[in-house]
Design a protein around this motif. Structure first.
Motif, short mmCIF file in Angstrom:
data_model
loop_
_atom_site.label_atom_id
_atom_site.label_comp_id
_atom_site.label_asym_id
_atom_site.label_seq_id
_atom_site.Cartn_x
_atom_site.Cartn_y
_atom_site.Cartn_z
N LEU A 286 0.82 -1.21 0.00
CA LEU A 286 0.00 0.00 0.00
C LEU A 286 0.86 1.26 0.00
O LEU A 286 0.53 2.26 -0.64
N PHE A 287 1.98 1.19 0.73
CA PHE A 287 2.79 2.39 0.96
C PHE A 287 3.96 2.51 -0.02
O PHE A 287 4.69 3.49 0.03
N THR A 288 4.16 1.52 -0.89
CA THR A 288 5.30 1.58 -1.81
C THR A 288 4.89 1.81 -3.25
O THR A 288 5.73 2.11 -4.09
N LEU A 289 3.62 1.67 -3.57
CA LEU A 289 3.18 1.89 -4.94
C LEU A 289 3.47 3.32 -5.38
O LEU A 289 3.24 4.28 -4.63
N GLU A 290 4.00 3.47 -6.56
CA GLU A 290 4.33 4.75 -7.16
C GLU A 290 5.39 5.51 -6.40
O GLU A 290 5.54 6.72 -6.55
N ASP A 291 6.15 4.84 -5.57
CA ASP A 291 7.25 5.49 -4.83
C ASP A 291 8.51 5.41 -5.68
O ASP A 291 9.16 4.39 -5.76
N LYS A 292 8.85 6.52 -6.34
CA LYS A 292 9.95 6.53 -7.31
C LYS A 292 11.23 7.14 -6.74
O LYS A 292 12.23 7.21 -7.43
N GLY A 293 11.19 7.65 -5.54
CA GLY A 293 12.32 8.40 -5.02
C GLY A 293 13.48 7.53 -4.58
O GLY A 293 13.39 6.30 -4.49
N GLU A 294 14.60 8.20 -4.29
CA GLU A 294 15.78 7.49 -3.80
C GLU A 294 15.52 6.93 -2.41
O GLU A 294 16.04 5.88 -2.04
N GLN A 327 -1.40 -9.53 14.64
CA GLN A 327 -2.37 -8.45 14.81
C GLN A 327 -1.68 -7.15 15.22
O GLN A 327 -2.08 -6.06 14.78
N ALA A 328 -0.64 -7.27 16.05
CA ALA A 328 0.11 -6.08 16.45
C ALA A 328 0.78 -5.44 15.24
O ALA A 328 0.75 -4.22 15.05
N TYR A 329 1.39 -6.28 14.42
CA TYR A 329 2.03 -5.79 13.19
C TYR A 329 0.99 -5.12 12.29
O TYR A 329 1.22 -4.03 11.76
N MET A 330 -0.14 -5.77 12.10
CA MET A 330 -1.19 -5.23 11.23
C MET A 330 -1.70 -3.89 11.74
O MET A 330 -1.87 -2.94 10.96
N ALA A 331 -1.93 -3.79 13.04
CA ALA A 331 -2.44 -2.53 13.59
C ALA A 331 -1.44 -1.41 13.38
O ALA A 331 -1.82 -0.27 13.06
N GLY A 332 -0.15 -1.70 13.54
CA GLY A 332 0.86 -0.68 13.34
C GLY A 332 0.92 -0.20 11.91
O GLY A 332 0.92 1.01 11.63
N VAL A 333 0.97 -1.14 10.97
CA VAL A 333 1.06 -0.76 9.55
C VAL A 333 -0.18 -0.02 9.09
O VAL A 333 -0.10 1.04 8.46
N LEU A 334 -1.34 -0.54 9.41
CA LEU A 334 -2.58 0.06 8.91
C LEU A 334 -2.96 1.34 9.63
O LEU A 334 -3.87 2.05 9.20
N SER A 335 -2.26 1.68 10.71
CA SER A 335 -2.58 2.92 11.43
C SER A 335 -2.30 4.17 10.59
O SER A 335 -2.76 5.26 10.92
N MET A 336 -1.53 4.02 9.49
CA MET A 336 -1.25 5.16 8.61
C MET A 336 -2.09 5.13 7.34
O MET A 336 -1.94 5.99 6.47
N ALA A 337 -2.96 4.13 7.20
CA ALA A 337 -3.68 3.95 5.94
C ALA A 337 -4.66 5.08 5.64
O ALA A 337 -4.92 5.38 4.48
N MET A 345 -10.65 6.49 9.04
CA MET A 345 -10.22 5.17 9.48
C MET A 345 -11.39 4.22 9.69
O MET A 345 -11.30 3.02 9.38
N ASP A 346 -12.50 4.71 10.22
CA ASP A 346 -13.62 3.80 10.49
C ASP A 346 -14.16 3.18 9.21
O ASP A 346 -14.56 2.00 9.19
N LYS A 347 -14.14 3.93 8.11
CA LYS A 347 -14.61 3.38 6.83
C LYS A 347 -13.63 2.35 6.29
O LYS A 347 -14.03 1.33 5.72
N LEU A 348 -12.33 2.61 6.46
CA LEU A 348 -11.33 1.64 6.01
C LEU A 348 -11.43 0.35 6.80
O LEU A 348 -11.34 -0.75 6.24
N VAL A 349 -11.61 0.47 8.09
CA VAL A 349 -11.72 -0.71 8.95
C VAL A 349 -12.92 -1.56 8.54
O VAL A 349 -12.85 -2.80 8.50
#
Length: 421
Positions: A286-294, A327-337, A345-349
């Motif tokens: 989710l967070f790497t798509l279209e990331d072209k930078g160095e 679940q801990a890993y998922m909560a951390g990553v998705l907290s920026m979604a 966030m409530d709609k994403l969840v």
């Protein structure tokens, strides 16, 4: 006394908490980190010896838990007081990696100015912290490389006038306390090169703007996996999106994931690697798509770091099954979604069909995962009192917080370079 004998016991001292705050360029990619620190509460919050405190930061940040690897392609901003600046200890810093921040509490004396010129000739870089005006700092403007301007301390008209005056010197301008997209765009227009604040991590919905369809496709796939759809349906979804298919294969095959076999197809990935790892890769994709930078994007770094940090802390808590670590890993990553996808966030969840514990953490910061997420946020904002309180509630030793934090940083370094390489 030889300098090494002074530094050795400081390296053994684990009584400090650290925070690492990103510094972004005009493309919103992380190009530097500022190190903030405070002695743990049980040792007293007051730092009695600035020289010792700074030495502790330097040694732990560059030598402990592989954090030096994290900084190989970026600078580290370190606050340095007058005593440290005038001591020989300053020369132990890795001058190619460090930007010395001159604190506003250091009086601008002839001795200080001469010392900065000598260190500059040795290859050191300097930043002025909490810049209050050209007249006061003018003796240093010929030697410093970066001027940090606190947006909250200047009215818009004063800010524009200050920028005009600073253009007489070959300095980069860094805007501090950049809290909104409007702040960011205004400072860009004025000529600022670097930015520090939390605007990149906050949702900024724009009327008529929609998140990238490829990211929405990843979100849809995550929802399908959480709903336990069969492998054939998942493979079909990947094949219908060629860009998503190629991005996932690139990420899965990267050395950072240490997979045992090269993945040649989505069916292969699903069958050999299993849905647990596939879910993790999709979350990061989710967070790497279209990331072209160095450099990896600020959102990618923050999300990956939160996920790994929370997973590591959960590993240290007794009595929890491995699914809780996931679940801990998922909560951390998705907290920026929400910031990535421009949606509450409530709609994403609701779209993702998440476990109740994860949903509660993401929407309300409640439950065990919610407290771990609060701890992440407290570290990111250098709210060390909150870190102390939350660590106590979670029964996590402060040393374990520091260790997990640095291990997560080192992991993000490896992961980020693979994702953008």
């Amino acid at each position: 006394m030889h300098q090494a004998s002074v530094l050795a016991p400081v390296h053994a001292d684990k009584s400090y908490l650290f925070a690492y705050q990103p510094i972004l360029d005009r493309n919103r990619t992380v190009v530097a980190q500022e190190f903030l620190y405070r002695r743990q509460r049980e040792s007293g919050a007051q730092i009695d010896c600035p020289t010792e405190a700074t030495a502790t930061v330097i040694i732990n940040a560059f030598a402990q838990y592989g954090t030096s690897e994290f900084l190989k392609r970026r600078k580290a901003f370190v606050n340095v007081g007058e005593d440290m600046l005038l001591s020989d200890m300053i020369t132990l810093l890795p001058r190619s990696q460090v930007v010395i921040e001159l604190l506003e509490t250091s009086p601008i004396s002839r001795e200080l100015v001469d010392r900065c010129h000598k260190l500059k000739a040795m290859g050191f870089s300097f930043a002025l912290d909490d810049f209050v005006g050209v007249d006061y700092y003018e003796p240093l403007l010929d030697v410093v490389d970066i001027v940090k301007v606190d947006l909250l301390q200047m009215a818009p008209e004063q800010l524009a006038a200050t920028v005009r005056r600073l253009k007489r010197w070959p300095v980069q301008l860094l805007a501090e306390k950049v809290e909104t997209v409007d702040d960011f765009e205004r400072c860009k227009a004025l000529g600022f090169d670097l930015f520090q604040g939390y605007h990149f991590a906050r949702p900024a919905p724009v009327v008529g703007k929609r998140a990238d369809p490829a990211k929405l496709a990843v979100l849809d796939l995550l929802g399908k996996i959480n709903r336990d759809l069969d492998d054939q349906q998942l493979e079909k979804a990947f094949k219908e999106n060629v860009g998503l298919y190629l991005n996932l294969l690139r990420l899965v095959n990267s050395a950072a994931f240490a997979s045992q076999a090269k993945i040649t197809s989505i069916r292969h990935a699903i069958t050999i690697l299993g849905r647990r790892q596939l879910t993790r890769w999709l979350q990061l994709l989710l967070f790497t798509l279209e990331d072209k930078g160095e450099h990896p994007s600020a959102l990618f770094e923050a999300a990956a770091r939160r996920g790994r940090f929370m997973e590591l802390l959960m590993e240290g808590l007794a009595g929890f099954a491995s699914c809780k670590k996931d679940q801990a890993y998922m909560a951390g990553v998705l907290s920026m979604a929400d910031a990535l996808l421009l949606e509450p966030m409530d709609k994403l969840v609701a779209k993702l069909c998440l476990a109740d514990e994860v949903s509660l953490a993401l929407t309300d910061r409640q439950g065990l995962l919610g407290k771990l997420l609060q701890l992440c946020c407290a570290l990111e904002t250098a709210d060390f009192d909150a870190v102390d309180d939350l660590a106590l509630q979670l029964r996590v030793a402060p040393d374990d917080v520091t260790k997990a934090q640095d291990q997560a940083l080192a992991w993000v370094c490896q992961l980020g370079y693979a994702a953008t390489g």
